[in-house]
Design a protein around this motif. Structure first.
Motif, PDB file in Angstrom:
ATOM      1  N   PHE A 160       0.956  -1.206   0.130  1.00 54.59           N
ATOM      2  CA  PHE A 160       0.060   0.042   0.001  1.00 54.59           C
ATOM      3  C   PHE A 160       0.706   1.140  -0.146  1.00 54.59           C
ATOM      4  O   PHE A 160       1.813   1.450   0.924  1.00 54.59           O
ATOM      5  CB  PHE A 160      -1.006   0.136   1.232  1.00 54.59           C
ATOM      6  N   VAL A 161       0.764   2.024  -1.027  1.00 56.05           N
ATOM      7  CA  VAL A 161       1.720   3.259  -1.192  1.00 56.05           C
ATOM      8  C   VAL A 161       1.165   4.299  -0.253  1.00 56.05           C
ATOM      9  O   VAL A 161       0.008   4.648  -0.258  1.00 56.05           O
ATOM     10  CB  VAL A 161       1.638   3.599  -2.687  1.00 56.05           C
ATOM     11  N   THR A 162       1.820   4.947   0.319  1.00 62.24           N
ATOM     12  CA  THR A 162       1.473   5.965   1.347  1.00 62.24           C
ATOM     13  C   THR A 162       1.269   7.294   0.723  1.00 62.24           C
ATOM     14  O   THR A 162       1.754   7.517  -0.455  1.00 62.24           O
ATOM     15  CB  THR A 162       2.767   6.295   2.455  1.00 62.24           C
ATOM     16  N   PRO A 163       0.491   8.060   1.212  1.00 66.74           N
ATOM     17  CA  PRO A 163      -0.023   9.490   0.703  1.00 66.74           C
ATOM     18  C   PRO A 163       1.255  10.225   0.567  1.00 66.74           C
ATOM     19  O   PRO A 163       1.536  10.835  -0.549  1.00 66.74           O
ATOM     20  CB  PRO A 163      -0.914  10.032   1.800  1.00 66.74           C
ATOM     21  N   ALA A 164       2.469  10.117   1.580  1.00 61.45           N
ATOM     22  CA  ALA A 164       3.636  10.933   1.271  1.00 61.45           C
ATOM     23  C   ALA A 164       4.496  10.354  -0.001  1.00 61.45           C
ATOM     24  O   ALA A 164       4.616  11.430  -0.906  1.00 61.45           O
ATOM     25  CB  ALA A 164       4.421  10.646   2.295  1.00 61.45           C
ATOM     26  N   GLU A 165       4.286   8.950  -0.207  1.00 60.23           N
ATOM     27  CA  GLU A 165       5.010   8.426  -1.606  1.00 60.23           C
ATOM     28  C   GLU A 165       4.229   8.905  -2.793  1.00 60.23           C
ATOM     29  O   GLU A 165       4.764   9.385  -3.617  1.00 60.23           O
ATOM     30  CB  GLU A 165       4.927   7.106  -1.410  1.00 60.23           C
ATOM     31  N   PHE A 166       2.873   9.107  -2.659  1.00 55.90           N
ATOM     32  CA  PHE A 166       2.256   9.454  -3.880  1.00 55.90           C
ATOM     33  C   PHE A 166       2.518  11.159  -4.153  1.00 55.90           C
ATOM     34  O   PHE A 166       2.800  11.478  -5.149  1.00 55.90           O
ATOM     35  CB  PHE A 166       0.801   9.449  -3.471  1.00 55.90           C
TER      36      PHE A 166
ATOM     37  N   LYS B 119      -4.407  16.246  -3.594  1.00 53.92           N
ATOM     38  CA  LYS B 119      -3.084  15.956  -3.135  1.00 53.92           C
ATOM     39  C   LYS B 119      -3.326  15.094  -1.991  1.00 53.92           C
ATOM     40  O   LYS B 119      -2.699  15.498  -0.674  1.00 53.92           O
ATOM     41  CB  LYS B 119      -2.463  17.303  -2.621  1.00 53.92           C
ATOM     42  N   ASN B 120      -3.855  13.951  -2.168  1.00 52.92           N
ATOM     43  CA  ASN B 120      -4.078  12.874  -1.009  1.00 52.92           C
ATOM     44  C   ASN B 120      -4.895  13.438   0.055  1.00 52.92           C
ATOM     45  O   ASN B 120      -4.466  13.158   1.095  1.00 52.92           O
ATOM     46  CB  ASN B 120      -2.684  12.357  -0.621  1.00 52.92           C
TER      47      ASN B 120
ATOM     48  N   VAL C  26      -1.883  13.713 -11.403  1.00 53.23           N
ATOM     49  CA  VAL C  26      -2.892  13.743 -10.305  1.00 53.23           C
ATOM     50  C   VAL C  26      -2.756  12.422  -9.574  1.00 53.23           C
ATOM     51  O   VAL C  26      -2.534  11.109 -10.210  1.00 53.23           O
ATOM     52  CB  VAL C  26      -4.370  13.504 -10.838  1.00 53.23           C
ATOM     53  N   ALA C  27      -2.314  12.447  -8.190  1.00 53.10           N
ATOM     54  CA  ALA C  27      -1.781  11.343  -7.655  1.00 53.10           C
ATOM     55  C   ALA C  27      -2.264  11.137  -6.326  1.00 53.10           C
ATOM     56  O   ALA C  27      -2.337  12.138  -5.559  1.00 53.10           O
ATOM     57  CB  ALA C  27      -0.210  11.085  -7.393  1.00 53.10           C
ATOM     58  N   GLY C  28      -2.822   9.767  -5.903  1.00 50.96           N
ATOM     59  CA  GLY C  28      -3.513   9.669  -4.532  1.00 50.96           C
ATOM     60  C   GLY C  28      -3.896   8.190  -4.505  1.00 50.96           C
ATOM     61  O   GLY C  28      -4.259   7.469  -5.591  1.00 50.96           O
ATOM     62  N   PRO C  29      -3.991   7.635  -3.376  1.00 50.51           N
ATOM     63  CA  PRO C  29      -4.414   6.277  -3.153  1.00 50.51           C
ATOM     64  C   PRO C  29      -5.774   5.774  -3.765  1.00 50.51           C
ATOM     65  O   PRO C  29      -5.726   4.908  -4.504  1.00 50.51           O
ATOM     66  CB  PRO C  29      -4.499   6.231  -1.562  1.00 50.51           C
ATOM     67  N   LEU C  30      -6.682   6.962  -3.903  1.00 50.84           N
ATOM     68  CA  LEU C  30      -7.973   6.417  -4.410  1.00 50.84           C
ATOM     69  C   LEU C  30      -8.159   7.006  -5.900  1.00 50.84           C
ATOM     70  O   LEU C  30      -9.083   6.705  -6.560  1.00 50.84           O
ATOM     71  CB  LEU C  30      -9.086   6.976  -3.718  1.00 50.84           C
ATOM     72  N   VAL C  31      -7.194   7.761  -6.503  1.00 47.80           N
ATOM     73  CA  VAL C  31      -7.161   8.038  -7.979  1.00 47.80           C
ATOM     74  C   VAL C  31      -7.263   6.848  -8.796  1.00 47.80           C
ATOM     75  O   VAL C  31      -6.606   6.133  -8.839  1.00 47.80           O
ATOM     76  CB  VAL C  31      -6.062   8.985  -8.041  1.00 47.80           C
TER      77      VAL C  31
END
Length: 561
Positions: free
Chosen positions: A291-297, A336-337, A313-318
């Motif tokens: 699971f990629v963290t918000p900070a990594e995104f 932004k996450n 556009v980057a984020g966990p649910l994108v």
């Protein structure tokens, strides 16, 4: 139950289980969710509990029901439903959907995708282009994303059908911008040209993953190089059309491979990139590797922008079509996450960090309230502070000391008794709601300080628009020419705050006449739309308001030191 090549085929009316073959209404067979269980094997258990940042709005609400009714009435498929998108609640409640052309059965069987797979044998709904255009018109959209299943059974891969749908949309609603997220057309470039010639604004084809993982992630008929060639040709053929692609993360890729993929995409002049977390749709699909963290995104987005993408556009649910209409705003589509631009980052020192500001969109009142309570009750010294910006469907709320007689005629609007201070107020679409979830003891603030910060932020923001606003003694909130524009009602529990501010932006004020607002008979309300900002939206005001609130909180914290 019939049998096809020793694989049972569901024909009766019971619900079809994931991995089963069934007969479609058009008479061909398909596999539910795209992947069947391999003979003699037991699927691995699904990945365990998701991390806290994988959280999506529940698929309920009036807007959700309205969009669902429109797409189903016109016999349209949506990738939102077929691919089990986690954002379906947010997007449908906002009145948007990604329409999936050419049916809901794909000729390919990618191991990340839960769209049903089969051979439609050249079946097409001839009425679909006009039904699509009519639905776009009814939803009053300004931007529409069209996607589709792969249709390798069609001579042109469905390119002509795509073009017909786009032209139908442009005839009915020429102002609507169209993004087409297409198949790769098996690399046939004349089919790419057919779609690009149809009048669209954005042409997209997803590379999905890094080169090393293309197989087994994607179907054998897809390839990394083929997608790059399709994107490159679309851009060369019509340079004014924007090109776009998407990467899923969490499948086992390395940082070096992500960076190389970005370089490969920029080498063919791809304009727009989206990055999201892969989520396993069923136990028959590929497992999540991380699971990629918000900070990594955030970090990956910075890489992409530095490499020359117009936006990433980057984020966990994108997902590739998530908030697609905001792709050129330059603010990570407002997410932004979860954080708005201007929300101050922190260096890991939670006690000194400014609260992160999160945009939640339109969310139902009671689940949001319960979630605030849960966060407050489970706080510890490591829990970061947050400020939630959002809007609610229509609801009247009664504070702890509220007199129910102040609700004069609720009508069809629900009345909810809650645990904040204050009397009765109204929340509804077009109103910016601000919920500060702050450990005020850790921040060195008092209750009055937090109320003051909320009020000062509204006054300062109004001043930036040329509006003179003020507070009243013994009457929390903010007023303009004697009319109330913002109400304040907080709850402090375990030294932390929730509930907060309701700021009228561009809403129907009529429901306020059904109550005595804040317990005052005849109190008049106003809003930004009536004070020189007729085109104001909740999200745009929230984005602009956030820095004012951060500054007001920082000022009070500095005074306390």
């Amino acid at each position: 139950m019939a049998s096809l090549k020793d694989i049972p085929v569901v024909t009766e009316s019971r619900a079809i289980r994931s991995g089963e073959k069934y007969v479609t209404p058009q008479g061909f067979t398909a596999i539910k969710d795209g992947q069947k269980q391999r003979a003699g094997t037991v699927p691995a258990p699904a990945t365990g509990r998701k991390p806290s940042w994988i959280r999506a709005q529940l698929p309920v609400g009036a807007g959700f029901g309205a969009v669902k009714g429109i797409v189903h009435e016109h016999r349209l498929a949506t990738v939102c439903e077929e691919a089990k998108c986690p954002n379906i609640g947010e997007c449908w409640n906002a009145g948007t959907a990604t329409i999936m052309l050419m049916g809901a059965v794909c000729t390919r069987a990618c191991r990340f995708c839960s769209v049903d797979t089969g051979n439609p044998r050249q079946w097409l709904d001839a009425e679909e282009p006009e039904n699509t255009a009519r639905s776009v018109e009814l939803m009053k959209l300004k931007y529409i994303v069209l996607t589709s299943v792969n249709r390798d059974d069609l001579p042109d891969g469905g390119a002509g059908h795509y073009a017909s749908a786009i032209r139908a949309i442009k005839r009915r609603t020429p102002h609507v911008a169209v993004e087409a997220l297409t198949p790769d057309f098996q690399g046939v470039l004349r089919d790419v040209e057919t779609v690009v010639d149809s009048g669209l604004e954005v042409f997209a084809q997803n590379v999905e993953t890094v080169k090393r993982l293309t197989h087994p992630v994607r179907d054998a008929r897809a390839s990394y190089e083929q997608t790059l060639a399709v994107l490159e040709h679309a851009k060369k053929y019509k340079p004014e059309v924007l090109t776009k692609t998407s990467l899923m993360l969490g499948l086992g890729e390395t940082d070096e491979e992500i960076a190389q993929t970005m370089d490969d995409l920029r080498a063919v002049n791809v304009d727009l990139l989206t990055l999201g977390q892969y989520l396993r749709p069923t136990v028959h699909h590929l497992e999540v590797q991380r699971f990629v963290t918000p900070a990594e995104f955030d970090q990956y987005r910075e890489w992409a922008l530095a490499k020359g993408f117009r936006e990433c556009v980057a984020g966990p649910l994108v997902r590739s079509s998530y908030r697609a209409e905001q792709a050129l705003v330059g603010n990570n589509a407002g997410i932004k996450n979860g954080a708005f631009p201007g929300a101050a980052p922190h260096d890991g020192n939670v006690a000194e960090a400014a609260p992160s500001v999160k945009w939640l969109g339109k969310v139902d009142y009671e689940p949001t309230w319960r979630e605030m309570q849960r966060i407050t009750d489970t706080r510890d010294e490591h829990t970061p502070d947050e400020i939630w910006l959002l809007e609610h469907p229509p609801v009247f709320t009664l504070g702890l000391n509220a007199d129910a007689s102040h609700v004069l005629a609720a009508g069809d609007i629900p009345v909810v008794k809650i645990d904040r201070g204050g009397q009765v107020t109204f929340h509804g679409p077009g109103q910016l709601v601000v919920y500060p979830l702050i450990d005020i003891r850790r921040a060195g603030l008092g209750v009055r300080d937090l109320v003051t910060a909320l009020e000062r932020a509204v006054i300062a923001y109004c001043k930036s628009l040329g509006i003179t606003a003020e507070c009243r003694k013994n009457a929390p909130g903010v007023y303009v020419d004697g009319k109330k524009i913002a109400s304040v009602g907080l709850r402090i529990r375990r030294g932390a705050s929730y509930h907060g501010l309701a700021f009228n932006v561009n809403m129907d004020l009529e429901p306020f006449s059904r109550i005595n607002p804040c317990g005052y008979a005849g109190l008049q309300m106003t809003q930004l739309a009536a004070l020189g900002s007729p085109d104001a939206t909740v999200e745009s005001v929230g984005q602009a308001f956030a820095p004012f609130l951060q500054e007001a909180l920082a000022h009070l914290r500095a005074q306390r030191k």
